[in-house]
Design an enzyme around this catalytic site. Structure first.
Site, PDB file in Angstrom:
ATOM      1  N   ASP A  22     -23.893  18.611   9.837  1.00  0.00           N
ATOM      2  CA  ASP A  22     -25.129  17.869  10.136  1.00  0.00           C
ATOM      3  C   ASP A  22     -25.328  16.613   9.289  1.00  0.00           C
ATOM      4  OD1 ASP A  22     -25.719  19.716  12.032  1.00  0.00           O
ATOM      5  OD2 ASP A  22     -27.269  20.754  10.874  1.00  0.00           O
ATOM      6  N   ASP A 245     -15.702  -2.780 -12.252  1.00  0.00           N
ATOM      7  CA  ASP A 245     -15.259  -3.518 -11.061  1.00  0.00           C
ATOM      8  C   ASP A 245     -16.198  -3.078  -9.948  1.00  0.00           C
ATOM      9  OD1 ASP A 245     -14.021  -4.507  -8.795  1.00  0.00           O
ATOM     10  OD2 ASP A 245     -11.994  -3.947  -9.422  1.00  0.00           O
ATOM     11  N   ASP A 256     -16.624  -8.908  -4.995  1.00  0.00           N
ATOM     12  CA  ASP A 256     -15.637  -8.089  -5.714  1.00  0.00           C
ATOM     13  C   ASP A 256     -15.480  -8.712  -7.100  1.00  0.00           C
ATOM     14  OD1 ASP A 256     -13.562  -6.475  -6.485  1.00  0.00           O
ATOM     15  OD2 ASP A 256     -12.096  -7.310  -5.087  1.00  0.00           O
ATOM     16  N   HIS A 335      -0.410  -5.369 -10.806  1.00  0.00           N
ATOM     17  CA  HIS A 335      -0.940  -5.753  -9.491  1.00  0.00           C
ATOM     18  C   HIS A 335      -0.861  -7.256  -9.352  1.00  0.00           C
ATOM     19  CE1 HIS A 335      -4.766  -7.078 -11.362  1.00  0.00           C
ATOM     20  NE2 HIS A 335      -4.747  -5.942 -12.054  1.00  0.00           N
ATOM     21  N   HIS A 346     -10.705  -6.179   0.792  1.00  0.00           N
ATOM     22  CA  HIS A 346      -9.351  -6.742   0.956  1.00  0.00           C
ATOM     23  C   HIS A 346      -9.346  -7.279   2.375  1.00  0.00           C
ATOM     24  CE1 HIS A 346      -7.670  -3.864  -2.365  1.00  0.00           C
ATOM     25  NE2 HIS A 346      -8.506  -4.768  -2.828  1.00  0.00           N
ATOM     26  N   GLU A 392     -12.356 -10.517 -12.971  1.00  0.00           N
ATOM     27  CA  GLU A 392     -12.223 -10.829 -11.544  1.00  0.00           C
ATOM     28  C   GLU A 392     -13.399 -11.656 -11.047  1.00  0.00           C
ATOM     29  OE1 GLU A 392     -12.298  -7.379  -8.919  1.00  0.00           O
ATOM     30  OE2 GLU A 392     -11.339  -8.561  -7.335  1.00  0.00           O
TER      31      GLU A 392
HETATM   32  N1  GLY Z   1     -11.994  -3.547  -6.304  1.00  0.00           N
HETATM   33  C1  GLY Z   1     -10.740  -3.639  -5.669  1.00  0.00           C
HETATM   34  C2  GLY Z   1     -10.041  -4.869  -6.059  1.00  0.00           C
HETATM   35  O1  GLY Z   1     -10.384  -5.488  -7.028  1.00  0.00           O
HETATM   36  O2  GLY Z   1      -9.154  -5.319  -5.373  1.00  0.00           O
HETATM   37 MN    MN Z   2     -12.327  -5.583  -7.796  1.00  0.00          MN
HETATM   38 MN    MN Z   3     -10.275  -7.446  -6.006  1.00  0.00          MN
END
Ligand code: GLY
Ligand code: MN
Ligand code: MN
Length: 422
Positions: A22, A245, A256, A335, A346, A392
């Site tokens: 539910d 983040d 982001d 990364h 993304h 970021e």
């Molecule tokens: N929060 C995911 C990234 O920074 O790509």
């Molecule tokens: Mn991020």
């Molecule tokens: Mn990102």
């Protein structure tokens, strides 16, 4: 579609998802569907017919009917007539009519524009509709001889944001920087990661965001070295770094943002060394965000600074060329520096065409997020153990260079320490 010779496009929104008995997950319309329509109710399908030659394009919505009983329980529904008027479709029908109408609509079209393979149920429905047309071949009806990927064309459109999209992305970045500032003011030894997450969510929602754009990462101490840490349940201690983040989502557009700061409000020497290295790498990357540069240029700029810094801090042996060539830096920076940002965190859009990286154009939005994550190991100076840093920001490519949409969240050490002291 017009460029591709016309045809019919079928673009369904996302299905609702059960969470447990539910209870549903919060509903989020499909990004492509929402991009074209602005319509956010579930159980809806957009059909666009682009005739050949001069025939005008037709947009049709199939959506839930008005239903007083359901509206008493679950809230307002536009219904086909209301949706047509409010959103400007050429025509609108009840979703229940789609199955019967689809074969008629598909018949004799030069192409079907649909994205196969994203939803097995939709693949099956499309197959059923195509077979219904094929079954009428003796009455002269023909199924579309080509099936084209409608998302591939929409990706090209979504990559360059228009003025109204940019306005929303500026606003959601502004809200999200406010949330980061709120978190910086709140954090102190003895707080839990989830208490900090609650501050972020409070600020997103208070300012009108529908949701966080992704699960917030609130990572203290050793958790700063877990790239997508979402446990958010540990105690924050004096001497820990905290990596946040997090970004809100507004009108279906994401921000982001990552900031990283000491729980006690003062960077230690080793924390500051790694932090300033990542900040320098980010500055080099941001300088490389300008029209005519490639998508890879910011990453390469950040990488050079980071790799040299890793050598200087005695994290890695060897020359800059050797570190880059051997990719030994990947132990600490695993990364890439950027991804597209828009409706999806993304976001849609290709990164490469054949061998060539995408060229940056005004109106594109990408993140710039270098990092350095140092896990304990015998061959690593102990002072740096469990120091994980990512910084970021969200960059809009402009005619001259770029605009940092998330600039209001402090990132110079002195500015962070000032804010936390206050
Ligand atoms: N929060 C995911 C990234 O920074 O790509
Ligand atoms: Mn991020
Ligand atoms: Mn990102």
């Amino acid at each position: 579609m017009a460029r591709g010779g016309g045809g019919i496009a079928v673009i369904p929104t996302a299905p609702e998802q059960a969470r447990n008995r539910d209870t549903q997950f919060p509903y989020r319309a499909d990004s492509y569907f929402q991009y074209l329509t602005g319509f956010t109710e579930p159980e809806a399908v957009l059909v666009i017919v682009v005739g050949q030659g001069d025939a005008a394009a037709q947009s049709m919505l199939f959506c839930r009917e008005k239903n007083l009983e359901r509206e008493i329980w679950d809230g307002f529904r536009h219904g086909p007539d209301g949706a047509r008027e409010a959103f400007g479709f050429d025509a609108a029908y009840a979703i229940g009519e789609l199955e019967a109408k689809l074969p008629e609509l598909l018949a004799d079209q030069p192409a079907l524009w649909f994205s196969i393979g994203h939803d097995a149920d939709w693949d099956r429905r499309i197959a059923v509709a195509l077979n219904a047309v094929r079954a009428q071949s003796r009455s002269g009806k023909r199924a579309p001889p080509a099936i084209r990927d409608v998302r591939a064309e929409l990706d090209v459109m979504r990559l360059v944001k228009d003025v109204s999209e940019i306005a929303v992305m500026r606003r959601v970045a502004e809200i999200s920087t406010g949330a980061h500032v709120r978190a910086m003011r709140f954090v102190a030894p003895g707080r839990f990661e989830y208490e900090v997450e609650a501050e972020l969510l409070h600020e997103f929602r208070r300012q009108g965001c529908e949701y966080p754009a992704y699960t917030s990462i609130v990572a203290g101490g050793a958790n700063t070295c877990v790239l997508h840490y979402v446990g958010n349940d540990r105690l924050l201690r004096d001497g820990d770094l905290l990596l946040i983040d997090a970004g809100g989502e507004l009108n279906g557009y994401a921000s982001d943002i990552t900031r990283c700061f000491p729980v006690n409000g003062r960077f230690s020497g080793p924390q500051a060394d790694v932090y300033d290295l990542v900040l320098d790498a980010q500055a080099a990357a941001i300088k490389a965000v300008r029209p005519g540069a490639t998508f890879a240029d910011p990453h390469e700029a950040a990488l050079k600074v980071l790799a040299q810094g890793m050598i200087d801090l005695k994290l890695l042996p060897g020359s800059l060329d050797a570190v880059i060539e051997s990719e030994s830096y990947k132990r600490f920076f695993m990364h890439r520096t950027s991804h597209w940002l828009g409706k999806d965190v993304h976001d849609a859009g290709e990164y490469k065409e054949g061998e060539h990286w995408a060229l940056l154009l005004p109106g594109m939005v990408l993140t710039v997020e270098p990092g350095c994550y140092i896990r304990p190991a015998d061959d690593v100076p102990e002072a740096f153990w469990n120091v994980g840093v990512r910084i970021e920001d969200d960059a809009l490519v402009t005619d001259e260079g770029c605009e940092i949409l998330s600039a209001a969240a402090p990132k110079e050490i002195a500015d962070i320490e000032d804010l936390m002291r206050g």
